[in-house]
Design an enzyme around this catalytic site. Sequence first.
Site, PDB file in Angstrom:
ATOM      1  CB  CYS A   1     -16.140   3.461 -29.149  1.00 33.69           C
ATOM      2  SG  CYS A   1     -15.359   3.395 -30.760  1.00 33.69           S
ATOM      3  CD  GLU A   2     -16.768   2.416 -23.100  1.00 34.39           C
ATOM      4  OE1 GLU A   2     -17.398   3.230 -22.382  1.00 34.39           O
ATOM      5  OE2 GLU A   2     -17.191   1.282 -23.380  1.00 34.39           O
TER       6      GLU A   2
ATOM      7  N   GLY B   1       0.778  -1.234   0.000  1.00 38.32           N
ATOM      8  CA  GLY B   1       0.000   0.000   0.000  1.00 38.32           C
ATOM      9  C   GLY B   1       0.808   1.282   0.000  1.00 38.32           C
TER      10      GLY B   1
ATOM     11  CD  GLU C   1       0.732  -9.389   1.557  1.00 39.14           C
ATOM     12  OE1 GLU C   1      -0.194  -8.597   1.277  1.00 39.14           O
ATOM     13  OE2 GLU C   1       0.519 -10.501   2.025  1.00 39.14           O
ATOM     14  N   PRO C   2       4.747  -5.234  -0.848  1.00 44.45           N
ATOM     15  CG  PRO C   2       6.958  -4.491  -1.131  1.00 44.45           C
ATOM     16  CD  PRO C   2       6.132  -5.549  -0.431  1.00 44.45           C
ATOM     17  N   GLY C   3       3.799  -3.579  -3.863  1.00 40.91           N
ATOM     18  CA  GLY C   3       3.695  -3.719  -5.311  1.00 40.91           C
ATOM     19  C   GLY C   3       4.079  -2.400  -5.952  1.00 40.91           C
ATOM     20  NE  ARG C   4      -0.216   2.341  -5.842  1.00 48.74           N
ATOM     21  CZ  ARG C   4      -1.207   2.278  -6.719  1.00 48.74           C
ATOM     22  NH1 ARG C   4      -1.094   2.863  -7.884  1.00 48.74           N
ATOM     23  NH2 ARG C   4      -2.333   1.635  -6.440  1.00 48.74           N
TER      24      ARG C   4
END
Length: 404
Positions: free
Chosen positions: A338-339, A233, A268-271
Amino acid sequence: MEYRNNNLYVEKVNTNFLSKKIKTPFYCYSLSKLKNNIKEFKKNFYEINPLICFSVKSNNNLNILRIIGRFGLGADVVSKGELLRALKAGINPNKIVFSGVGKTLDEINFALQKKILLINAESENEVRNIESIAKKKNKKVNIGLRLNPNIDAQTLKKISTGRNKDKFGISEKDFIRLLKKYNNSQNLNIKCLSVHIGSQILDYKPYLKMMNVIDGIIKKTNFKFEYIDLGGGMGIEYNKNSKKLNYKKYRLIIKKFLRRHKVKIIFEPGRSIVGNTGILISKVIYLKSSGNKNFVIMDAAMNDFMRPALYGSKHQIVPAKKNRTIIKKIHDFVGPICETTDIFLSMPSYQKIKENDTMAICDVGAYGIVLASNYNLRTKPAEILINKSNIKIISKKENLKKII
Ligand SMILES: *Cc1c(COP(=O)(O)O)cnc(C)c1O
């Protein structure tokens, strides 16, 4: 990543040159940045000596996982696919934890077979299933219980996971009941209390609250955990004026906690490991002026990089070649899909842009390629890794013929 003579470089490679050699859009990562982030993370928590399990869902490129594994990190996985990929990357099963609210029997079976460090269970019924599978195999299995500490991580609503209205983890009351219920199980060994309150957290105070809740539970139950898994986080700076997470404060809170409780900390780091290692390089297809706006229509779209459309997150967009002409008009950077949500960023003014110019969307290393899809039947982009002046394709662009 920096400008030299108004040209954007990743390490020793000019991004303009790159965009001529490789078909855009593509993800481009810096090896030295990745290595630095890992070293920095280790340094921040050096005194705590944690087990660092990289969150594979943030970036599951095999090459990147291999590098991360070589630095001694483990993995946090949330599916059988991620577990297989982590093992293939050479990560030791003894350093792998398995999180997620919906592990199937097949996934639990597979995790037991591979003898991973911990399955972090997120509900009473999951604990029941793990126990019955372990019983059939006549095994005693190490598990963690994921606590939902009912804390607001003060981050984007859509990436908050620790409030009682979120689907993750087990409430304190049930947590304490389950500890008692399964304490004498012949087939389960509750070794870990795990939490993960959300992502892109820039204020240490939610972490402080979280540690206090954990401390309270240990005091109330007197339970001897071998591991406390604090999740990830840790936020990164997506723009120049962003707040910075105070790692020192977080470290001191954990050190204080460790004086009272003899446990091994897991992160548990990701970012924070991969987020700022990558940019998405794209070319401008068309410029369209409409009303008070300039639309910059790029060849990258929300299928290539979904965070802005999915979470409303803002990623800076910078030109591969800087110039001094500022156009004082709103610029909307959009993709061809197309959004209406296929927009990356809106800027009040921007430097003069021409069609075929190369642009870079910044800080896309985490939750970038992993969220790519084939929407509008577009192919997923390539990934390349830069090591000084060396360019390595670590994942090819999908082949249109194959997916057709
Ligand atoms: C997503 C996730 C992480 C990683 O979060 P980051 O914000 O990327 O550090 C860690 N643990 C669990 C259980 C997760 O679901």
